[in-house]
Write a protein that holds these residues in place. Structure first.
Motif, mmCIF file in Angstrom:
data_model
loop_
_atom_site.group_PDB
_atom_site.id
_atom_site.type_symbol
_atom_site.label_atom_id
_atom_site.label_comp_id
_atom_site.label_asym_id
_atom_site.label_seq_id
_atom_site.Cartn_x
_atom_site.Cartn_y
_atom_site.Cartn_z
ATOM 1 N N ALA A 165 67.438 -24.755 18.893
ATOM 2 C CA ALA A 165 66.295 -24.877 19.803
ATOM 3 C C ALA A 165 64.994 -24.522 19.091
ATOM 4 C CB ALA A 165 66.499 -24.001 21.027
ATOM 5 N N GLN A 166 65.038 -23.519 18.210
ATOM 6 C CA GLN A 166 63.840 -23.142 17.460
ATOM 7 C C GLN A 166 63.426 -24.271 16.525
ATOM 8 O OE1 GLN A 166 63.879 -19.332 15.489
ATOM 9 N NE2 GLN A 166 62.265 -19.933 14.077
ATOM 10 N N ASP A 167 64.382 -24.961 15.931
ATOM 11 C CA ASP A 167 64.069 -26.082 15.049
ATOM 12 C C ASP A 167 63.429 -27.227 15.828
ATOM 13 O OD1 ASP A 167 65.044 -24.726 12.860
ATOM 14 O OD2 ASP A 167 66.956 -25.805 12.810
ATOM 15 N N VAL A 168 63.973 -27.529 16.994
ATOM 16 C CA VAL A 168 63.408 -28.598 17.828
ATOM 17 C C VAL A 168 61.976 -28.242 18.224
ATOM 18 C CG1 VAL A 168 63.611 -29.753 20.072
ATOM 19 C CG2 VAL A 168 65.650 -29.425 18.651
ATOM 20 N N ALA A 169 61.756 -26.993 18.629
ATOM 21 C CA ALA A 169 60.418 -26.549 19.010
ATOM 22 C C ALA A 169 59.458 -26.605 17.820
ATOM 23 C CB ALA A 169 60.476 -25.140 19.591
ATOM 24 N N ALA A 170 59.945 -26.239 16.636
ATOM 25 C CA ALA A 170 59.102 -26.276 15.441
ATOM 26 C C ALA A 170 58.679 -27.707 15.116
ATOM 27 C CB ALA A 170 59.838 -25.659 14.258
ATOM 28 N N CYS A 171 59.605 -28.638 15.227
ATOM 29 C CA CYS A 171 59.279 -30.041 14.958
ATOM 30 C C CYS A 171 58.255 -30.565 15.968
ATOM 31 C CB CYS A 171 60.542 -30.890 14.976
ATOM 32 S SG CYS A 171 61.680 -30.512 13.616
ATOM 33 N N ALA A 172 58.423 -30.200 17.231
ATOM 34 C CA ALA A 172 57.456 -30.617 18.257
ATOM 35 C C ALA A 172 56.086 -30.018 17.967
ATOM 36 C CB ALA A 172 57.950 -30.206 19.640
ATOM 37 N N ALA A 173 56.043 -28.773 17.516
ATOM 38 C CA ALA A 173 54.769 -28.128 17.208
ATOM 39 C C ALA A 173 54.093 -28.788 16.009
ATOM 40 C CB ALA A 173 54.984 -26.640 16.955
ATOM 41 N N VAL A 174 54.870 -29.182 15.005
ATOM 42 C CA VAL A 174 54.291 -29.898 13.865
ATOM 43 C C VAL A 174 53.750 -31.246 14.335
ATOM 44 C CG1 VAL A 174 54.781 -31.017 11.650
ATOM 45 C CG2 VAL A 174 55.638 -28.707 12.099
ATOM 46 N N SER A 175 54.427 -31.891 15.253
ATOM 47 C CA SER A 175 53.916 -33.143 15.816
ATOM 48 C C SER A 175 52.565 -32.914 16.493
ATOM 49 C CB SER A 175 54.915 -33.736 16.809
ATOM 50 O OG SER A 175 56.066 -34.199 16.132
ATOM 51 N N ASP A 176 52.413 -31.777 17.164
ATOM 52 C CA ASP A 176 51.124 -31.440 17.775
ATOM 53 C C ASP A 176 50.041 -31.275 16.707
ATOM 54 O OD1 ASP A 176 52.194 -31.516 20.325
ATOM 55 O OD2 ASP A 176 52.406 -29.329 20.485
ATOM 56 N N VAL A 177 50.386 -30.624 15.612
ATOM 57 C CA VAL A 177 49.444 -30.447 14.504
ATOM 58 C C VAL A 177 49.033 -31.818 13.968
ATOM 59 C CG1 VAL A 177 49.202 -29.611 12.126
ATOM 60 C CG2 VAL A 177 50.252 -28.146 13.873
ATOM 61 N N MET A 178 50.008 -32.684 13.757
ATOM 62 C CA MET A 178 49.716 -34.028 13.256
ATOM 63 C C MET A 178 48.825 -34.788 14.242
ATOM 64 S SD MET A 178 53.561 -34.838 11.788
ATOM 65 C CE MET A 178 53.343 -36.606 11.915
ATOM 66 N N SER A 179 49.063 -34.603 15.526
ATOM 67 C CA SER A 179 48.256 -35.272 16.555
ATOM 68 C C SER A 179 46.814 -34.784 16.533
ATOM 69 C CB SER A 179 48.870 -35.053 17.942
ATOM 70 O OG SER A 179 50.133 -35.675 18.024
ATOM 71 N N ILE A 180 46.615 -33.485 16.358
ATOM 72 C CA ILE A 180 45.264 -32.932 16.259
ATOM 73 C C ILE A 180 44.521 -33.574 15.088
ATOM 74 C CG2 ILE A 180 43.929 -30.847 15.700
ATOM 75 C CD1 ILE A 180 46.184 -29.253 17.197
ATOM 76 N N VAL A 181 45.167 -33.626 13.944
ATOM 77 C CA VAL A 181 44.543 -34.171 12.738
ATOM 78 C C VAL A 181 44.218 -35.653 12.914
ATOM 79 C CG1 VAL A 181 44.960 -34.714 10.289
ATOM 80 C CG2 VAL A 181 45.553 -32.445 11.199
ATOM 81 N N GLU A 182 45.176 -36.424 13.387
ATOM 82 C CA GLU A 182 44.959 -37.873 13.539
ATOM 83 C C GLU A 182 43.849 -38.194 14.538
ATOM 84 O OE1 GLU A 182 46.164 -40.485 11.866
ATOM 85 O OE2 GLU A 182 47.279 -39.124 10.575
ATOM 86 N N ASN A 183 43.843 -37.496 15.665
ATOM 87 C CA ASN A 183 42.813 -37.758 16.668
ATOM 88 C C ASN A 183 41.435 -37.349 16.169
ATOM 89 O OD1 ASN A 183 43.925 -38.835 19.370
ATOM 90 N ND2 ASN A 183 45.467 -37.399 18.648
ATOM 91 N N ALA A 184 41.344 -36.267 15.401
ATOM 92 C CA ALA A 184 40.067 -35.867 14.806
ATOM 93 C C ALA A 184 39.589 -36.924 13.822
ATOM 94 C CB ALA A 184 40.207 -34.513 14.118
ATOM 95 N N ASP A 185 40.514 -37.461 13.040
ATOM 96 C CA ASP A 185 40.148 -38.486 12.058
ATOM 97 C C ASP A 185 39.675 -39.771 12.732
ATOM 98 O OD1 ASP A 185 40.782 -36.713 10.054
ATOM 99 O OD2 ASP A 185 42.642 -37.730 9.464
ATOM 100 N N ILE A 186 40.375 -40.194 13.755
ATOM 101 C CA ILE A 186 39.977 -41.420 14.471
ATOM 102 C C ILE A 186 38.606 -41.244 15.116
ATOM 103 C CG2 ILE A 186 40.513 -42.858 16.504
ATOM 104 C CD1 ILE A 186 42.194 -43.541 14.041
ATOM 105 N N ALA A 187 38.389 -40.079 15.727
ATOM 106 C CA ALA A 187 37.092 -39.826 16.358
ATOM 107 C C ALA A 187 35.969 -39.868 15.321
ATOM 108 C CB ALA A 187 37.113 -38.491 17.082
#
Length: 113
Positions: free
Chosen positions: A2-24
């Motif tokens: 469960a911790q691994d699944v949560a960690a992967c989801a959190a990294v996806s959030d980090v990637m989303s922050i970066v991508e959306n900042a770049d697009i903006a």
């Protein structure tokens, strides 16, 4: 696991922050200063992800964390390691372990027209 699944989801959030900042930035809706501010947030989120376990996900998250230091909100230091080669390599290395725990990395795009 469960911790691994949560960690992967959190990294996806980090990637989303970066991508959306770049697009903006690319679309001219934010200035470089704001993009870098979002990058700072991304570094802090990244470093809050537990990475002390001995699983492949924990090790890969620790490697990703090692590519970029957390930037404190008052520091206003440009997180230059985001988008570096080391950042990309570490993200690529994390993709397999996340997939193995059925938590594929993804980017959620929410900015734009």
């Amino acid at each position: 696991m469960a911790q691994d699944v949560a960690a992967c989801a959190a990294v996806s959030d980090v990637m989303s922050i970066v991508e959306n900042a770049d697009i903006a930035l690319t679309e001219g809706r934010v200035a470089v200063q704001e993009q870098q501010g979002w990058y700072e947030v991304a570094t802090r989120v990244l470093h809050r992800i537990p990475s002390s376990g001995d699983s492949a996900v924990s090790q890969a998250v620790a490697d990703l964390q090692g590519t970029v230091p957390a930037v404190e909100s008052w520091a206003r230091t440009e997180p230059t390691a985001i988008r570096s080669d080391a950042w990309s390599v570490a993200l690529d290395a994390l993709a397999g372990p996340c997939l193995a725990v059925d938590s594929e990395l993804f980017i959620s795009m929410f900015t734009g027209g």
